[in-house]
Structure formats: C-alpha cells, structure tokens
Design a protein around this motif. Structure first.
Motif, short mmCIF file in Angstrom:
data_model
loop_
_atom_site.label_atom_id
_atom_site.label_comp_id
_atom_site.label_asym_id
_atom_site.label_seq_id
_atom_site.Cartn_x
_atom_site.Cartn_y
_atom_site.Cartn_z
N GLY A 223 0.80 -1.22 0.00
CA GLY A 223 0.00 0.00 0.00
C GLY A 223 0.83 1.27 0.00
N GLU A 224 2.10 1.18 -0.45
CA GLU A 224 3.02 2.30 -0.35
C GLU A 224 2.96 3.18 -1.61
N ALA A 225 2.58 4.43 -1.41
CA ALA A 225 2.51 5.37 -2.53
C ALA A 225 3.89 5.53 -3.15
N GLY A 226 3.92 5.66 -4.45
CA GLY A 226 5.17 5.79 -5.17
C GLY A 226 5.64 4.51 -5.80
N ARG A 227 5.09 3.37 -5.37
CA ARG A 227 5.46 2.09 -5.96
C ARG A 227 4.86 1.95 -7.36
N MET A 228 5.52 1.15 -8.17
CA MET A 228 4.98 0.80 -9.47
C MET A 228 3.80 -0.16 -9.31
N ASP A 229 2.83 -0.08 -10.20
CA ASP A 229 1.72 -1.03 -10.20
C ASP A 229 1.28 -1.27 -11.64
N LYS A 230 0.30 -2.14 -11.82
CA LYS A 230 -0.11 -2.54 -13.17
C LYS A 230 -0.65 -1.38 -13.98
N SER A 231 -1.41 -0.48 -13.37
CA SER A 231 -1.96 0.65 -14.12
C SER A 231 -0.86 1.55 -14.66
N ILE A 232 0.16 1.81 -13.84
CA ILE A 232 1.28 2.63 -14.30
C ILE A 232 1.95 1.96 -15.49
N ALA A 233 2.22 0.67 -15.36
CA ALA A 233 2.93 -0.05 -16.42
C ALA A 233 2.11 -0.08 -17.71
N LYS A 234 0.80 -0.30 -17.60
CA LYS A 234 -0.04 -0.30 -18.80
C LYS A 234 -0.07 1.07 -19.47
N ALA A 235 -0.21 2.12 -18.66
CA ALA A 235 -0.22 3.47 -19.23
C ALA A 235 1.12 3.77 -19.89
N TYR A 236 2.20 3.36 -19.25
CA TYR A 236 3.53 3.61 -19.79
C TYR A 236 3.75 2.82 -21.08
N LEU A 237 3.31 1.56 -21.10
CA LEU A 237 3.44 0.75 -22.31
C LEU A 237 2.64 1.38 -23.45
N GLY A 238 1.44 1.88 -23.13
CA GLY A 238 0.66 2.58 -24.14
C GLY A 238 1.38 3.79 -24.68
N LYS A 239 2.05 4.53 -23.79
CA LYS A 239 2.82 5.69 -24.22
C LYS A 239 3.96 5.30 -25.15
N LEU A 240 4.63 4.20 -24.82
CA LEU A 240 5.72 3.73 -25.69
C LEU A 240 5.19 3.37 -27.08
N TYR A 241 4.04 2.72 -27.13
CA TYR A 241 3.43 2.40 -28.43
C TYR A 241 2.99 3.67 -29.15
N TYR B 103 4.41 6.57 -29.08
CA TYR B 103 5.59 7.15 -29.71
C TYR B 103 5.93 6.44 -31.02
N GLN B 104 5.57 5.15 -31.12
CA GLN B 104 5.79 4.39 -32.36
C GLN B 104 4.64 4.54 -33.34
N LYS B 105 3.61 5.29 -32.97
CA LYS B 105 2.40 5.47 -33.77
C LYS B 105 1.62 4.15 -33.92
N LYS B 106 1.77 3.27 -32.96
CA LYS B 106 1.01 2.02 -32.94
C LYS B 106 -0.26 2.25 -32.12
N TYR B 107 -1.14 3.06 -32.69
CA TYR B 107 -2.32 3.51 -31.96
C TYR B 107 -3.26 2.37 -31.59
N ASP B 108 -3.32 1.35 -32.44
CA ASP B 108 -4.22 0.22 -32.18
C ASP B 108 -3.74 -0.60 -30.99
N LEU B 109 -2.44 -0.57 -30.70
CA LEU B 109 -1.92 -1.27 -29.52
C LEU B 109 -2.01 -0.40 -28.27
N ALA B 110 -1.86 0.89 -28.44
CA ALA B 110 -1.85 1.80 -27.29
C ALA B 110 -3.24 2.03 -26.71
N LEU B 111 -4.24 2.22 -27.57
CA LEU B 111 -5.57 2.62 -27.09
C LEU B 111 -6.20 1.62 -26.13
N PRO B 112 -6.16 0.31 -26.38
CA PRO B 112 -6.75 -0.63 -25.41
C PRO B 112 -6.08 -0.53 -24.03
#
Length: 575
Positions: free
Chosen positions: A214-232, A234-243
């Motif tokens: 329950g420690e604020a500042g830790r990584m979690d699944k929502s952060i990682a999904k949002a970040y992965l979407g951001k990486l996609y 940047y590659q213009k892979k909109y169909d992978l990022a939007l979901p």
C-alpha cells in the motif's frame, strides 16, 4: 559519466533503511554494503528501494540536479514554446544554449542527465542480480514476491532508459547480464527502444493491481499499462496503445478529481496520480529526498527568495485565450493583440498599471501561471517585477513578466514541507504521468484511428473538469472572464487532431511534455521557429531560432565518449 555508474556490481547502492513517515521513499541513504549483507530478503528489498530513489533525479546532495529533474523542465519545457530558462543570461549559461537549440557535447546539463539516469539503470540491474542470486540459492524471497521485484526493477529500468532515449536516442544497452568488461566498451549503435518496451511489457504483465504494501510511489499494473501505451504511442502504434489506455481509464471519472489537487503538497497520492516521483524533507531537515530538481523555479523575492528560473512564455499565456464559445484558438489566432501583462511599459506606466479583468481565458491559466494582479496561491496578489529576476541595470525582466506556479507550494506549508531557510526546496511530488495525460493520449489514438466520437469524449472530460476550477478573485470580483466549454463536435480528423494537441498544451503545460510532443508529432521545426518569431518581437533574445534536423535530440556528452575510448559514437549533426 564516471564509468563505474554503468558497471554491473554486487553492491547495494544508496540503501534506504530508515523509515520517517512519508511513504516508503522518505528514507535516508546509508551508504554501501557488501554482498553478504544484502543477499537476504531485507537486503534485496533495500536494494530495490535504492533503485526507486533515482526517480527524483538525484544521486546525492541538493544543488546541481536540475537537468535530471523528473519534471524534465530543462529538456521538455524550456526547449519548447511553453517556457524560458528565466533568471539572468549569465546564470546557468549552458541552459541558454539548450533553450536556443544550440547545445554542444560539452554542455554540463547533458552530463548530469546521462550520469543520474544511468545510475538508475545500474541500481535496477543490481536489484535484478541480487534477486537472481537469491532465487538460485537460499530463496529467502518467495517466488511470488520475486516476480514482483523483477517487475518493479524492470519497470524502473525501462523508465530510466526512456527518459534518456527521448534526450539522446542512441544509447548503450546495459542490463543485468552485461559483464564489467563488456560495459566498458558497450557501443551505442543499435536502437534500444524495443528493449525498453520489453521491460515495461514484463512489468505490465506481472505487477499487481495494487501497490506493494500500500506504499505510494510504488509501481503497479496501471502505471505499467499506461507507460506501455505511451511507448506504443511514440511508435504510432495507436491500435496497440488505445486498449491499454482504456484499461487504465476504466471506471475513472476525471471530472470528480480537482485539477489543483495535483499540485498541492498536502493532497498528494490522489486518484489522478499515476507515475509519481515522491519527495520529502528528511527528518534531519536535509534535502536529498526533496524536490531538488525544481528548486531553481522559485520566486526570486521573499518569502521564497530564489531562484527566478523557469518562466512561462508570453506565447503560452496567450494560448489560454478562448473565443466567444469558450474554445481555444487552434490556428494561432491567440497571438493577435497579445496580452503581455505590464511587460514593455515604462516605470511610470507600470506604476499605474491596471489588470484587464475582461480578458477571456481558460481558468487553467491562473492555476499554471502567476501574472500581475492575480492571486498566487496564498501569497497574495502577484505584484509583477518584484517577484521576477532580471539582469542588473535592465528595466525589463530577461524572460518576460510571468512566473510558474505548478512547482510551488503554499506559504502556509513551508514549515512542514520546505527546508528551513530554503523555501525553494520543497517536498512537493512530481507527476510524471497523471490521469489527464492518459485521457489525452487516448484521445490522440482515437483521432488517428478516426474514432472522433471517442476522441471528443476524452477531450471534453478534461475540459469539463477544467470548467470546475474556482475563479480567482480580488475584492470578490473575478480577475478575468473565465470560460472553458466542451467542444460540440469534431467536424474532421484534422480539426480533432489540432484540438487534442492544443488540449495537451493547456492541461499539461510546465509538466515536461511539450518538446517531446512536438518532436514525436513531427512539427517541432514549424512550431518553434514560428514561436521564436512571435516571442522575439517582445524579448529579442528569443528571436532567430533555427531548428535543425539533429535538434530532435541532443548530443552525447563528450565526457562519456572520451571515457569509452571512442566506443560511444556522437549523434549525427553534433560531430
């Protein structure tokens, strides 16, 4: 950077062992321990916290970390049409070169960025190494927790590499399998972007939904999904990022999350916070874990008294103007008859200056920018020049009449959330990625996939939340004609694209995104040269900017090329 920063070592770097009250990062580095002392459950967890500690862009001390700030104000904002370096031209002159798109490999800001974030990579790799040794030996860490630690460390490493990739592009990939000798001569001749994606994708698949302990500042699944979407994205892979963005936004109501809470040190870790750099004043009053990256952005006068950097541009302020329908101007019309506060007036004219309360603007302006005649947090009404640093002997400030607000805390919060006697060093967290950012990235994907209905919904959620901002008033009267209305429709894909891009600027201004957005959209040259022509009409220093092809990124620090024995190659255009 010093070569040791990218070596794979069996040492715990910056172990954070003392608890003191503000989440798990509010701990003081205690030095280095030998391998035998860290190959146990408690030691491995401590090494992981050492990897987290680089999130605030600081290895040690307080002064000199500005270029590595998690807000990315040096590389993400003063390089754009949003902000000036501020202060005097003679203070931090190498930042002037970055702002003018004329960096050279000897620029100390580049070295700082490289050294700090490769330190983060090293600490992440060290975590993965000691974890592997534990799992091959005594297995003090459970298999479930071991997977989580691996995911946290790889998410951190992916983040540190992405921050560097945006700035330098061509980087040597150093991971937990790189030997000491290999690290000395690792070249930067391959694109590491897919490796960054691999790290963040592993994190998205293996991090828990809720934060560890329950420690604020830790990584979690929502952060990682949002970040992965951001990486996609940047590659213009909109169909992978939007979901991925949709998964993160599911069940969230941005309109119920006050905009101003994102920048209040006493309302942190709220529902809009995603990836956050946690900051706190140490129990002994020192600043190692504080927001040292943004310390130069304080108001030059009392009660802050330092340092007068990071000023919003005239162009940004005018971008908040709206038309009679409460909508922004999408084609530069906001530059007509520009509002400049009292800039350019004589001393006598400034003495009789009256704020134009009829100015029709988006209310986010006065929660992002301090301007003369408008209340600023709980400091009182912003007085203009007395708060702004300027070169001695010059009547006008070097970088315009405005000051930033998002990096500041209230005066009433100094006693608990600032270093004693140094009110410019605070415990204010930095939102590296917040929910509104995800809304607008989702909107961008929807536009490029030609789903204008979805894009409209995402953008209007951001605008409807902005409409809830309380009006700033003096003597009970609003200090501007505040208006922000939702778009009735997006009549075309091109119109929608402009709307989304403008909304990102208005919502996320001074948060480190703008330059990188302009580059990935492929519009940096046109936007920044046009901005230079406009801004240069009023502040000559910013006239004549030329954006060259290599300006999409920055040179590799010459010190690192020298230390590599020439293995590292300079980025094209900077030789």
């Amino acid at each position: 950077m010093k070569i040791r920063l990218i070596y794979i070592a069996s040492l715990a770097i910056g172990l954070l062992l003392n608890s003191c009250g503000k989440d798990f990062l509010d701990k003081t580095p205690q030095g280095q321990l030998g391998e035998g002392q860290i190959l146990n459950g408690e030691g491995i967890e401590a090494v992981l916290l050492g990897a987290y500690s680089i999130m605030n862009g600081n290895v040690s001390g307080s002064w000199g970390n500005y270029a590595a700030a998690p807000s990315q104000w040096v590389f993400g904002e003063i390089t754009s049409d949003n902000a000036h370096k501020g202060s005097e031209e003679s203070d931090q002159p190498n930042m002037n070169l970055i702002e003018k798109m004329n960096p050279n490999p000897a620029n100390d800001n580049l070295t700082t960025m490289w050294q700090v974030y490769y330190e983060g990579v090293l600490r992440s790799n060290t975590t993965l190494n000691v974890l592997k040794q534990d799992q091959e030996g005594n297995k003090e860490i459970s298999a479930t927790r071991a997977t989580e630690i691996q995911a946290e460390a790889r998410m951190l490493r992916g983040h540190y590499y992405f921050f560097m990739w945006r700035v330098f592009r061509n980087l040597p990939w150093i991971d937990e399998n790189t030997t000491l000798e290999e690290s000395k001569t690792k070249p930067n001749d391959e694109d590491i972007y897919e490796k960054i994606i691999e790290d963040v994708k592993f994190a998205a698949e293996n991090l828990p939904l809720t934060k560890i302990n329950g420690e604020a500042g830790r990584m979690d699944k929502s952060i990682a999904k949002a970040y992965l979407g951001k990486l996609y994205l940047y590659q213009k892979k909109y169909d992978l990022a939007l979901p991925l963005f949709r998964d993160v936004l599911a069940g969230k109501d941005l309109t119920a999350m006050p905009f101003e809470d994102n920048f209040d040190v006493e309302k942190e870790d709220g529902p809009e916070a995603l990836l956050v750099s946690k900051h706190a004043i140490n129990p002994n009053g020192s600043a190692d874990n504080a927001n040292v990256g943004d310390m130069l952005s304080g108001i030059y006068a009392a009660p802050v008294s330092c340092c007068g950097f990071y000023q919003p541009t005239i162009d940004l302020v005018n971008a908040y103007k709206v038309d009679a329908n409460g909508l922004p101007y999408l084609d530069g019309e906001y530059r007509n008859n520009p509002y400049k506060s009292d800039y350019g007036l004589t001393a006598a004219q400034k003495a009789s200056y009256q704020l134009d309360v009829t100015l029709r603007v988006d209310p986010r302006l006065d929660y992002t920018v301090g301007r003369r005649g408008v209340p600023f947090l709980d400091y009182g009404v912003m007085p203009g020049d007395p708060w702004i640093r300027k070169s001695e002997g010059y009547e006008q400030p070097d970088a315009g009449p405005f000051v930033g607000m998002k990096t500041m805390i209230k005066q009433s919060q100094f006693a608990s959330h600032a270093v004693a006697g140094e009110n410019y060093i605070t415990g204010l967290d930095v939102n590296i990625m917040r929910l509104a950012d995800v809304y607008l990235m989702a909107a961008e994907c929807a536009v490029e996939l030609n789903d204008l209905t979805a894009a409209l919904t995402y953008v209007n959620a951001v605008r409807n939340r902005a409409a809830k901002l309380p009006a700033k008033t003096v003597n009970g009267q609003p200090v501007a004609n505040y208006q922000v209305k939702p778009y009735p429709s997006f009549p075309s894909q091109d119109y929608a694209r402009k709307a989304v891009r403008m909304e990102r600027r208005l919502e996320l201004a001074m948060e480190g995104h703008r330059f990188f957005d302009l580059v990935r959209w492929g519009v940096a040259k046109n936007v920044l040269e046009s901005y230079s022509s406009f801004e240069g009409n009023y502040i000559p220093f910013f006239r004549g900017l030329v954006f060259r092809p290599q300006n999409d990124y920055f040179p590799i620090p010459q010190t690192e090329i020298d230390r590599s024995g020439g293995t590292l190659k300079q980025n094209q255009g900077y030789n």
